[in-house]
Design an enzyme around this catalytic site. Structure first.
Site, PDB file in Angstrom:
ATOM      1  N   TYR A 124       0.948  -1.304  -0.084  1.00  0.00           N
ATOM      2  CA  TYR A 124       0.195   0.102   0.166  1.00  0.00           C
ATOM      3  C   TYR A 124       0.853   1.219  -0.018  1.00  0.00           C
ATOM      4  O   TYR A 124       0.348   2.300   0.138  1.00  0.00           O
ATOM      5  CB  TYR A 124      -0.895   0.194   1.228  1.00  0.00           C
ATOM      6  CG  TYR A 124      -2.069  -0.838   1.230  1.00  0.00           C
ATOM      7  CD1 TYR A 124      -2.057  -1.955   0.229  1.00  0.00           C
ATOM      8  CD2 TYR A 124      -3.353  -0.887   2.142  1.00  0.00           C
ATOM      9  CE1 TYR A 124      -3.195  -2.761   0.246  1.00  0.00           C
ATOM     10  CE2 TYR A 124      -4.317  -1.800   2.178  1.00  0.00           C
ATOM     11  CZ  TYR A 124      -4.251  -2.810   1.009  1.00  0.00           C
ATOM     12  OH  TYR A 124      -5.286  -3.604   1.170  1.00  0.00           O
ATOM     13  N   LYS A 192       3.960 -13.888   5.847  1.00  0.00           N
ATOM     14  CA  LYS A 192       4.143 -15.266   4.849  1.00  0.00           C
ATOM     15  C   LYS A 192       5.757 -15.223   4.562  1.00  0.00           C
ATOM     16  O   LYS A 192       6.119 -15.115   3.563  1.00  0.00           O
ATOM     17  CB  LYS A 192       3.241 -14.625   3.530  1.00  0.00           C
ATOM     18  CG  LYS A 192       3.090 -15.768   2.627  1.00  0.00           C
ATOM     19  CD  LYS A 192       2.080 -16.473   2.848  1.00  0.00           C
ATOM     20  CE  LYS A 192       1.942 -18.034   2.008  1.00  0.00           C
ATOM     21  NZ  LYS A 192       0.902 -18.894   2.319  1.00  0.00           N
ATOM     22  N   ASP A 225      -2.315 -17.385   6.222  1.00  0.00           N
ATOM     23  CA  ASP A 225      -3.266 -18.144   5.790  1.00  0.00           C
ATOM     24  C   ASP A 225      -3.867 -19.219   6.777  1.00  0.00           C
ATOM     25  O   ASP A 225      -5.074 -19.060   7.117  1.00  0.00           O
ATOM     26  CB  ASP A 225      -3.136 -18.927   4.494  1.00  0.00           C
ATOM     27  CG  ASP A 225      -1.725 -19.183   4.390  1.00  0.00           C
ATOM     28  OD1 ASP A 225      -0.642 -18.701   5.173  1.00  0.00           O
ATOM     29  OD2 ASP A 225      -1.294 -20.226   3.500  1.00  0.00           O
ATOM     30  N   ASP A 249      -5.251  -5.068   6.597  1.00  0.00           N
ATOM     31  CA  ASP A 249      -6.527  -4.592   6.029  1.00  0.00           C
ATOM     32  C   ASP A 249      -7.499  -5.591   5.986  1.00  0.00           C
ATOM     33  O   ASP A 249      -8.692  -5.518   6.221  1.00  0.00           O
ATOM     34  CB  ASP A 249      -6.200  -3.894   4.870  1.00  0.00           C
ATOM     35  CG  ASP A 249      -7.402  -3.082   4.053  1.00  0.00           C
ATOM     36  OD1 ASP A 249      -8.276  -2.975   4.804  1.00  0.00           O
ATOM     37  OD2 ASP A 249      -7.062  -2.921   2.795  1.00  0.00           O
TER      38      ASP A 249
END
Ligand code: NAD
Length: 361
Positions: A124, A192, A225, A249
């Site tokens: 972002y 991740k 995840d 987010d």
């Protein structure tokens, strides 16, 4: 002494929600010196800017603000007030408590988590290259020169994901500080790092280092995840969760869904010089002026503001009163009733009256 706070009604349903919240916050007995300032669509129509300098100056002066939602019209050329605020004031930490209150229909009644999202870096950061532009082609060639295995297909758009030591350290510290100040027991860092070793991997290694400075708070990490899977199967195992911008987010909205919807999810955007408190939801313009929408998210943002100002007792009383009104389920807005056309639903203002009455009993 009265707390000087910038009060931004915003637009759409914002002014009704701010008025309800202001009345409830004042009813705690804490004194405020409100500095009301405009932002959003209405002031844009009058002054050609959605975020006048006097509003920014007021927040800088007071260091604390509470804001109603503001509309960002699609294709109007005016930038989101929230993005401007975050950038101008470097509000790097977005804190979103997601607590399922008794009386709200949710499949996840055990949920009581706090999401701490980094606000300034990651995908972002706005560093993007449009497909087929000279810059995108130059970057593509440059990357292939740097690393012969870095093949990027022709006609690709490219977004860059920067994650720094500085940005990671301050967001993880803000999560641990929040945990300590609010009696929370654990911080989980989500990432991740198994795939993105040099961005998420950096975030994780900094998080581990920072955790060593907080031996009183448990620390763990989760691959993003897996975190999502576990949040909807065992939410009670989570407490404070700290995440880089993009995951933060998404998980923030997941959390809002888990507690019964956007109308209930409060938020705080905090930096070193200022803090801004506001609901997670938008301006719900179709309900403007109807005294209809749920003020809970903004009222709970008011609770966060009281905590931030050190008014712990008032914050606890206000939160208990909101929870009790929701638990009773009588004087609540349409979205908290069993059906959306329930004739016993009350308006925004009457919901606030019920909370004030509850605090006074
Ligand atoms: P929204 O959150 O305003 O509304 C979506 C729907 O959610 C509403 O139609 C309503 O059904 C429901 N809803 C939202 N708040 C509610 C409440 N308090 N009580 C009951 N129901 C509620 O989202 P949107 O329609 O996507 O956005 C409208 C505008 O708000 C856009 O211009 C968007 O850019 C802006 N926005 C502002 C903020 C902010 O100021 N922080 C945040 C998000 C969106």
């Amino acid at each position: 002494m009265a707390h000087a706070v910038t009060l931004i009604p915003g637009d759409g349903t914002g002014p009704e929600l701010i008025e309800a919240t202001r009345r409830v916050v004042e009813a705690t007995g804490v004194e405020f010196d409100w500095d009301e300032q405009p932002a959003g669509e209405d002031v844009y129509a009058e002054e050609g800017t959605p975020f006048p300098d006097r509003t920014l100056d007021s927040i800088k002066r007071n260091g604390v603000g509470i804001k109603g939602p503001t509309t960002t019209p699609v294709g109007s050329g005016f930038r989101s007030v929230n993005v401007l605020l975050r950038k101008e004031l470097d509000l790097y930490s977005c804190i979103r408590p997601c607590k399922a209150y008794e009386g709200v229909r949710t499949r996840f009644p055990e949920t009581d988590i706090v999401i701490v999202r980094e606000n300034t870096e990651d995908l972002y950061a706005g560093i993007e290259f449009e497909k087929d532009t000279d810059q995108a082609e130059d970057l593509r060639r440059f990357l292939e020169e740097l690393d012969t295995s870095a093949h990027i297909r022709e006609h690709s758009g490219i977004s860059i994901k920067p994650i720094s030591v500085f940005g990671s350290e301050r967001i993880v510290r803000s999560a641990f500080d929040y945990a300590r100040e609010n009696g929370r027991r654990k911080v989980s860092a989500a990432h991740k790092a198994n795939i993105m070793k040099h961005s998420d991997g950096l975030f994780l290694s900094v998080a581990r280092q920072v955790a060593e400075d907080y031996p009183d708070i448990e620390f763990e990490d989760r691959i993003i995840d897996n975190l999502c899977n576990q949040l909807v199967s065992r939410p009670e195992e989570y407490d404070v969760i700290v995440l880089p911008n993009l995951y933060g987010d998404i998980v923030s909205d997941l959390g809002a869904g888990m507690i019964g919807g956007l109308g209930l999810a409060p938020g705080a955007n905090v930096g070193t010089e200022a803090a801004m408190f506001e609901a997670t939801h938008g301006s719900a313009p179709k309900y403007k002026g109807q005294n209809k929408v749920n003020p809970t998210a903004l009222m709970l943002s008011g609770v966060l503001m009281l905590q931030h100002l050190g008014e712990r007792d008032a914050a606890d009383r206000m939160e208990k009163a909101i929870a009790e009104v929701i638990r009773k389920g009588e004087s609540v807005t349409y979205d908290l009733k069993p059906t959306r056309d329930d004739p016993s639903a009350v308006g925004t203002s009457e919901f606030a009256d019920a909370v004030i009455e509850e605090m006074n009993t």
